[in-house]
Design a protein around this motif. Sequence first.
Motif, mmCIF file in Angstrom:
data_model
loop_
_atom_site.group_PDB
_atom_site.id
_atom_site.type_symbol
_atom_site.label_atom_id
_atom_site.label_comp_id
_atom_site.label_asym_id
_atom_site.label_seq_id
_atom_site.Cartn_x
_atom_site.Cartn_y
_atom_site.Cartn_z
ATOM 1 N N LEU A 156 0.824 -1.214 0.000
ATOM 2 C CA LEU A 156 0.000 0.000 0.000
ATOM 3 C C LEU A 156 0.856 1.261 0.000
ATOM 4 O O LEU A 156 0.563 2.222 -0.704
ATOM 5 C CB LEU A 156 -0.920 0.009 1.226
ATOM 6 N N LYS A 157 1.924 1.218 0.782
ATOM 7 C CA LYS A 157 2.755 2.426 0.870
ATOM 8 C C LYS A 157 3.504 2.700 -0.428
ATOM 9 O O LYS A 157 3.780 3.845 -0.769
ATOM 10 C CB LYS A 157 3.797 2.270 1.993
ATOM 11 N N ASN A 158 3.874 1.626 -1.127
ATOM 12 C CA ASN A 158 4.732 1.815 -2.291
ATOM 13 C C ASN A 158 4.044 1.576 -3.630
ATOM 14 O O ASN A 158 4.699 1.612 -4.670
ATOM 15 C CB ASN A 158 5.952 0.887 -2.183
ATOM 16 N N GLY A 159 2.757 1.290 -3.593
ATOM 17 C CA GLY A 159 2.026 1.049 -4.842
ATOM 18 C C GLY A 159 2.565 -0.142 -5.613
ATOM 19 O O GLY A 159 2.763 -0.078 -6.822
ATOM 20 N N ILE A 160 2.851 -1.230 -4.909
ATOM 21 C CA ILE A 160 3.370 -2.440 -5.564
ATOM 22 C C ILE A 160 2.185 -3.315 -5.976
ATOM 23 O O ILE A 160 1.228 -3.459 -5.208
ATOM 24 C CB ILE A 160 4.311 -3.194 -4.599
ATOM 25 N N ASP A 161 2.260 -3.893 -7.186
ATOM 26 C CA ASP A 161 1.070 -4.613 -7.630
ATOM 27 C C ASP A 161 1.196 -6.132 -7.567
ATOM 28 O O ASP A 161 0.247 -6.845 -7.865
ATOM 29 C CB ASP A 161 0.664 -4.168 -9.048
ATOM 30 N N ASP A 162 2.364 -6.633 -7.176
ATOM 31 C CA ASP A 162 2.506 -8.093 -7.142
ATOM 32 C C ASP A 162 3.368 -8.485 -5.941
ATOM 33 O O ASP A 162 4.542 -8.100 -5.862
ATOM 34 C CB ASP A 162 3.158 -8.573 -8.444
#
Length: 345
Positions: free
Chosen positions: A320-326
């Motif tokens: 959530l903090k880093n906008g990671i999608d996987d």
Amino acid sequence: MVKDDLKKIVDDAKAAFASVKDKLALNAHKANFLGKKGPLAAIMAQMKSLSVEEKKELGMLSNVAKKEMEDAYLAKLDELNEEEINKKLMEETIDVTLPGYSFNQGSIHPLNEIVMELEDLFIGMGYEVAEGPEIETDEYCFEKLNLPKGHPARDMQDTFYINPEVLLRSQTSPVQARTMELKKGEPIKIICPGKVYRRDADDATHSHQFMQCEGLVLGEDITFANLKGALLEVAHKMFGEKNEIRLRPSFFPFTEPSVEVDVSCSKCGGKGCSMCKGTGWIEVLGAGMVNNQVLEMSGYDPKKIQGFAFGIGVERVAILKNGIDDIRNFYINDVRFLREFKEVK
Ligand code: PHE
């Protein structure tokens, strides 16, 4: 007469020492001139037949000769040593124009970064950091947390078994039971970050290995309000001062009552977007008041001491903090991904 002989010996020795080019030859000459079979020893051997006076004089003279030869030997040895060093220095010159080695500096793993932030926050609030084994027993991972064998809630936490009683822990909650046993009825304030395992097929949102950060606070006057306060601190520190939390009733066998904790979506500010699936809220952790059964099983008297526990999903926070999608990105060690988290100083 003898004096002349001695002088000749000394001169010959000096000439021999001066002529050599290396230590091997020098030592060979030393052995010849100063050794037991050398000319000096031969002269000394004649002493037996001499008078006391003569012995005295010869002794003195031969000592002087010996000393002179030894000095000559040492002087030559010094010279050869120095030559050797100079030669080495000449041969081993450093080419300062050559390019230097470059060292690649790594970066802190994004999950460790989150754990460090959490530790920082909780240590500041007086918590201690506790640890427990990743290879855990069924007893601590489940039974002491009010999940007896055959309990349906075990299904959600199917894990890797080494044998029917030993497994890879599916949650950090066993550290609660372990710490309670250690503290023997005393108040507790800990967090326990660590790896956990579950038998999930890996995909974008599941990983058979992930991390949690457990929290446990036990004391005489610990209430649900304290839990809410601690959770709000987490939300503010990890997501921002403006973020709010929402508690939804839930179920965990080791907490009663139990809640699922959502944080308002920091991307849309709660309006609803793709990240929060239009709800404005994102689930980040489970929590609740420690179940009396759990307290009793680990030697605490629920009438005197109670408290709360929570379990934060570390990947979830990092995503959530880093906008990671996987989620798999955390575990495949692709330096292109890890480099993104390098602090630019
Ligand atoms: N251990 C729980 C899980 O993995 C999370 C949790 C921890 C819930 C502590 C309540 C209290 O699902």
